[in-house]
Scaffold this motif. Sequence first.
Motif, PDB file in Angstrom:
ATOM      1  N   UNK A  66     -15.396  -7.069 -20.797  1.00  0.00           N
ATOM      2  CA  UNK A  66     -15.804  -6.145 -21.855  1.00  0.00           C
ATOM      3  C   UNK A  66     -16.808  -5.316 -21.115  1.00  0.00           C
ATOM      4  N   UNK A  67     -16.606  -3.917 -21.660  1.00  0.00           N
ATOM      5  CA  UNK A  67     -17.598  -2.633 -21.012  1.00  0.00           C
ATOM      6  C   UNK A  67     -18.526  -2.114 -21.973  1.00  0.00           C
ATOM      7  N   UNK A  68     -19.368  -1.343 -21.594  1.00  0.00           N
ATOM      8  CA  UNK A  68     -20.141  -0.609 -22.574  1.00  0.00           C
ATOM      9  C   UNK A  68     -19.304   0.342 -23.426  1.00  0.00           C
ATOM     10  N   UNK A  69     -20.017   0.332 -24.599  1.00  0.00           N
ATOM     11  CA  UNK A  69     -19.250   1.425 -25.667  1.00  0.00           C
ATOM     12  C   UNK A  69     -18.027   0.769 -26.276  1.00  0.00           C
ATOM     13  N   UNK A  70     -17.570  -0.622 -25.839  1.00  0.00           N
ATOM     14  CA  UNK A  70     -16.401  -1.001 -26.560  1.00  0.00           C
ATOM     15  C   UNK A  70     -16.809  -1.960 -27.715  1.00  0.00           C
ATOM     16  N   UNK A  71     -15.768  -1.964 -28.695  1.00  0.00           N
ATOM     17  CA  UNK A  71     -16.155  -2.521 -29.970  1.00  0.00           C
ATOM     18  C   UNK A  71     -15.619  -3.903 -29.863  1.00  0.00           C
ATOM     19  N   UNK A  72     -16.304  -4.955 -30.299  1.00  0.00           N
ATOM     20  CA  UNK A  72     -16.259  -6.319 -30.139  1.00  0.00           C
ATOM     21  C   UNK A  72     -16.352  -6.979 -31.486  1.00  0.00           C
ATOM     22  N   UNK A  73     -15.608  -7.910 -32.006  1.00  0.00           N
ATOM     23  CA  UNK A  73     -16.073  -8.722 -33.043  1.00  0.00           C
ATOM     24  C   UNK A  73     -16.835 -10.051 -32.808  1.00  0.00           C
ATOM     25  N   UNK A  74     -18.146 -10.195 -33.381  1.00  0.00           N
ATOM     26  CA  UNK A  74     -18.969 -11.279 -33.113  1.00  0.00           C
ATOM     27  C   UNK A  74     -19.017 -12.117 -34.486  1.00  0.00           C
ATOM     28  N   UNK A  75     -18.935 -13.635 -34.412  1.00  0.00           N
ATOM     29  CA  UNK A  75     -18.905 -14.627 -35.202  1.00  0.00           C
ATOM     30  C   UNK A  75     -20.311 -14.736 -35.634  1.00  0.00           C
ATOM     31  N   UNK A  76     -20.556 -14.238 -37.057  1.00  0.00           N
ATOM     32  CA  UNK A  76     -21.998 -14.418 -37.522  1.00  0.00           C
ATOM     33  C   UNK A  76     -22.496 -15.901 -37.725  1.00  0.00           C
ATOM     34  N   UNK A  77     -21.762 -16.798 -37.694  1.00  0.00           N
ATOM     35  CA  UNK A  77     -22.233 -18.056 -37.790  1.00  0.00           C
ATOM     36  C   UNK A  77     -22.953 -18.792 -36.711  1.00  0.00           C
ATOM     37  N   UNK A  78     -21.844 -18.502 -35.456  1.00  0.00           N
ATOM     38  CA  UNK A  78     -22.579 -18.963 -34.075  1.00  0.00           C
ATOM     39  C   UNK A  78     -23.123 -18.003 -33.478  1.00  0.00           C
TER      40      UNK A  78
END
Length: 187
Positions: free
Chosen positions: A168-180
Motif C-alpha cells: 500500500x502506497x501514499x494516496x491509495x484508497x483503502x477500506x478500514x474496518x471501523x470495529x477493529x
Amino acid sequence: MPKITGNEIRPGFILDHDGGLWSAVKVDIVKPGKGGAFAQVELRNLRSGSKLNERFRSADKVERVTLEQKDQQFLYEQDGKLVFMDAESFEQIEIPAALLGERRPFLQDGMTAVVQYYDEEPLSAQLPAKVTCVVASTEPVVNGQTASKSFKPATLDNGVRIMVPPFIGQDEAIIVNTETMEYSERA
C-alpha cells in the motif's frame, strides 16, 4: 422489558442496572472450583461513558432493554456535538461526539449511521462496518519485505494511524474496518 438471568448476558446487550442504562462490553463466564458459576461483566454507561465491572450470579435477574434503531445521515459537527438528520422526517438531532470515542474520525460528511434511541433520547451511533479512507502518508516499500506477512505504519486522511501491508502506497484508497480499526482491503 424482559428480564434475563445473569448467565444469559452477552456482549452488546443493553441492561437497565442500578438506575442507568449500561452496555455489556465484555462478558466472562467464571466457574470456580467451589460454589456456583457467575458472569463477570464489564459495563459501559450509555449516558456518561463511565465503566463498571459487575458480577452476576445465574440466579440474579436483570432487565434487558431494546433500543429503537433509526438510520440517520451525518450533517456536521458543532461545539462537540454531531448533528444527524432523519431521512424520513428531516428532523435534526444532536449527539455528543464523545459517544463515538476513537471511531469519531471515521465519520464522514453525508454518511448514514444507525442511531439508537431509548424513549426518544439518542444514546449512541453505529458507523458502517467498513469505511473507505485515503492513505495520507506511509513509508516506501522495501524490497524483500513482502516475503513474509509484515505491516508498516500509515497515517490516513482523517489523522488515524493504522498498520497496512507493504504494497500500500501514499494516496491509495483503502477500506478500514471501523470495529477493529484495522486495514481490511484495497478500495
